[in-house]
Design an enzyme around this catalytic site. Structure first.
Site, PDB file in Angstrom:
ATOM      1  N   THR A 190       0.830  -1.217   0.000  1.00  0.00           N
ATOM      2  CA  THR A 190       0.000   0.000   0.000  1.00  0.00           C
ATOM      3  C   THR A 190       0.863   1.266   0.000  1.00  0.00           C
ATOM      4  O   THR A 190       0.677   2.155  -0.838  1.00  0.00           O
ATOM      5  CB  THR A 190      -0.918  -0.001   1.252  1.00  0.00           C
ATOM      6  OG1 THR A 190      -1.655  -1.228   1.261  1.00  0.00           O
ATOM      7  CG2 THR A 190      -1.881   1.152   1.235  1.00  0.00           C
ATOM      8  N   LYS A 249       6.006   2.479  12.225  1.00  0.00           N
ATOM      9  CA  LYS A 249       6.028   2.877  13.648  1.00  0.00           C
ATOM     10  C   LYS A 249       6.617   1.813  14.547  1.00  0.00           C
ATOM     11  O   LYS A 249       7.234   2.131  15.567  1.00  0.00           O
ATOM     12  CB  LYS A 249       4.644   3.274  14.138  1.00  0.00           C
ATOM     13  CG  LYS A 249       3.552   2.293  13.808  1.00  0.00           C
ATOM     14  CD  LYS A 249       2.779   2.757  12.624  1.00  0.00           C
ATOM     15  CE  LYS A 249       2.075   1.613  11.958  1.00  0.00           C
ATOM     16  NZ  LYS A 249       1.104   2.047  10.974  1.00  0.00           N
ATOM     17  N   GLY A 258      -0.286   9.336   9.863  1.00  0.00           N
ATOM     18  CA  GLY A 258      -0.421   9.235   8.402  1.00  0.00           C
ATOM     19  C   GLY A 258       0.119  10.476   7.709  1.00  0.00           C
ATOM     20  O   GLY A 258       1.304  10.795   7.809  1.00  0.00           O
ATOM     21  N   LYS A 283       2.789   4.734  18.509  1.00  0.00           N
ATOM     22  CA  LYS A 283       2.807   6.119  18.033  1.00  0.00           C
ATOM     23  C   LYS A 283       2.953   7.111  19.195  1.00  0.00           C
ATOM     24  O   LYS A 283       3.709   8.075  19.084  1.00  0.00           O
ATOM     25  CB  LYS A 283       1.535   6.396  17.227  1.00  0.00           C
ATOM     26  CG  LYS A 283       1.537   5.672  15.871  1.00  0.00           C
ATOM     27  CD  LYS A 283       0.183   5.717  15.212  1.00  0.00           C
ATOM     28  CE  LYS A 283       0.198   5.093  13.825  1.00  0.00           C
ATOM     29  NZ  LYS A 283      -1.161   4.894  13.281  1.00  0.00           N
ATOM     30  N   GLY A 315      -3.975   5.331   5.199  1.00  0.00           N
ATOM     31  CA  GLY A 315      -4.330   5.160   3.784  1.00  0.00           C
ATOM     32  C   GLY A 315      -3.137   5.442   2.888  1.00  0.00           C
ATOM     33  O   GLY A 315      -2.162   6.069   3.280  1.00  0.00           O
TER      34      GLY A 315
HETATM   35  N1  HSE Z   1      -3.234   0.969  10.709  1.00  0.00           N
HETATM   36  C1  HSE Z   1      -2.849   2.341  10.900  1.00  0.00           C
HETATM   37  C2  HSE Z   1      -4.079   3.144  11.249  1.00  0.00           C
HETATM   38  C3  HSE Z   1      -2.196   2.859   9.649  1.00  0.00           C
HETATM   39  O1  HSE Z   1      -5.189   2.635  11.067  1.00  0.00           O
HETATM   40  O2  HSE Z   1      -3.947   4.267  11.716  1.00  0.00           O
HETATM   41  C4  HSE Z   1      -1.547   4.196   9.812  1.00  0.00           C
HETATM   42  O3  HSE Z   1      -0.479   4.137  10.723  1.00  0.00           O
END
Ligand code: HSE
Length: 400
Positions: A11, A100, A129, A200, A297
């Site tokens: 992705t 992360k 993101g 995070k 995304g």
């Molecule tokens: N799986 C993570 C989320 C992707 O849904 O935030 C982005 O770090």
């Protein structure tokens, strides 16, 4: 011309290719140089893909090619990402990553190697993101002591909770939907159990305090136990349920927690819905600031990765200092943290009052055979002690 290699054509990796192609001219102008993908490392082949001829399966080719100046790590997971990234840095190649898990575990070491090599290790896409938060913390909010960071840091769970709230959707259906949109991790347990948000907030807290915060030490609860009944109670109170990751600087030190919270309409994160993330920051001289945007995304995350590439190209052979040493930061005991608590129980009112004193009773339309109440503000350990007086607790959610 700057030649880059992308590790992982999933992705994020394919998003990076798309962003570089879509905005080729403006990116080249901003970077001061054209950026060209020389290699894409993946286990798979991609017959018919326009980048088919760039795909290789042997990392040595990248590590040993002096033309490659930037490595984009978009594989996810700690290994082999860590081995590859470390090797790239030691070979004098700049690295950007969206990973992360890698940054939370090995960030301090990789930052130190980049500094020694006068190159850069960047990780804007690892938190929030497409939202700029790493660079603002490292470069813009440097006049402040950051006293609080509270974020909705996981797009998947925010998307799920929003759908459950507004559309009454079922947990499993919304999870599948989030996966199909490319928001969720390869193993969505990391999203729904809060592990992703935990890593995070560990990264953000490490940046704020300049030391290593071990994510394993952050108290973490996910959203798997949140039910449609909880959402009915939240609505009855005019609140929403959000998975928050929060860290605060207190007189005793830093305290961090990841858990579902019930937020009032006055809370700055109340209106953050769908896949959006937001990060509330309070600095001792700045006051409050909010960062809001697409939190997961393909293209939003790739946007942050490509912005790192541009920054790297603008600072070739010059390390941008990131204050994050490997010295461990001991977090304070999260049991001392205070909040109000929403509780659902099958115990009677007398038992509740005997345990908690005066509480605020909450009724949710259509919910029978149980009672809901809100406690006064108290610490986690006080709550636990009082809750021993009840035998039938169905749910507890923190309230802010
Ligand atoms: N799986 C993570 C989320 C992707 O849904 O935030 C982005 O770090």
């Amino acid at each position: 011309m700057i030649k880059i290699a992308i590790l992982g054509y999933g992705t994020i990796g394919s998003g990076v290719v798309e962003v570089l192609r879509t905005n080729q001219e403006s990116i080249a102008k901003r970077a001061g140089s054209e950026i060209q993908v020389k290699y894409i490392l993946d286990l798979r082949d991609f017959p018919g893909d326009p980048m088919e001829d760039k795909v290789i399966h042997d990392y040595d080719v990248i590590a040993n090619d002096p033309e490659v100046q930037v490595v984009v790590e978009a594989m996810g997971g700690v290994e082999p990402a860590y081995t590859f990234v470390k090797r790239a840095l030691l070979a004098g190649k700049n690295v950007t990553t969206s990973n992360k898990a890698l940054v939370a575990k090995h960030g301090a070491e990789l930052i130190a190697i980049a500094k020694e090599q006068s190159i850069n290790f960047m990780f804007e896409a690892s938190v929030g993101g497409g939202i700029p938060i790493i660079r603002p913390l490292n470069s813009s909010l440097t006049a402040d002591e950051i006293e609080e960071i509270t974020g909705i840091l996981n797009g998947t769970t925010n998307y799920m909770l929003s759908k459950m709230t507004f559309e009454g959707s079922e947990f499993d259906d919304v999870l599948k939907d989030a996966q199909s949109r490319g928001y969720a991790e390869a193993d969505p347990t990391a999203d729904i159990e809060g592990y992703d948000a935990c890593r995070k907030i560990a990264i953000l807290t490490s940046l704020v305090c300049g030391q290593q915060v071990d994510f394993e030490e952050i108290y973490t609860e996910g959203i798997t136990k949140i039910t449609a009944t909880d959402i009915k109670y939240a609505k009855a109170m005019g609140r929403v349920i959000k998975l928050l990751a929060t860290s605060r600087k207190t007189a005793e030190g830093y305290c961090a927690i990841v858990a579902p919270f019930m937020l009032s309409q006055q809370h700055p994160l109340y209106s953050v819905n769908d896949v959006f993330n937001a990060i509330f920051v309070h600095g001792n001289v700045l006051g409050d600031a909010m960062f809001y945007g697409s939190g997961a995304g393909k293209l939003p995350t790739a946007s942050a990765v490509v912005a790192d590439i541009v920054d790297i190209v603008k600072h070739l052979h010059k390390n941008i200092l990131i204050s994050w040493s490997s010295k461990k930061m001991e977090l304070t005991d999260s049991k001392k943290a205070k909040s109000r608590f929403f509780v659902r129980t099958r115990n009677g009112a007398d038992t509740v009052t005997a345990a908690f004193g005066d509480v605020e009773w909450i009724e949710a339309p259509g919910v029978t055979g149980e009672m809901g109440f809100l406690t006064e503000m108290m610490s986690e350990e006080e709550y636990e002690k009082k809750a021993e007086g009840l035998q039938h607790i169905l749910q507890m959610i923190r309230v802010v």
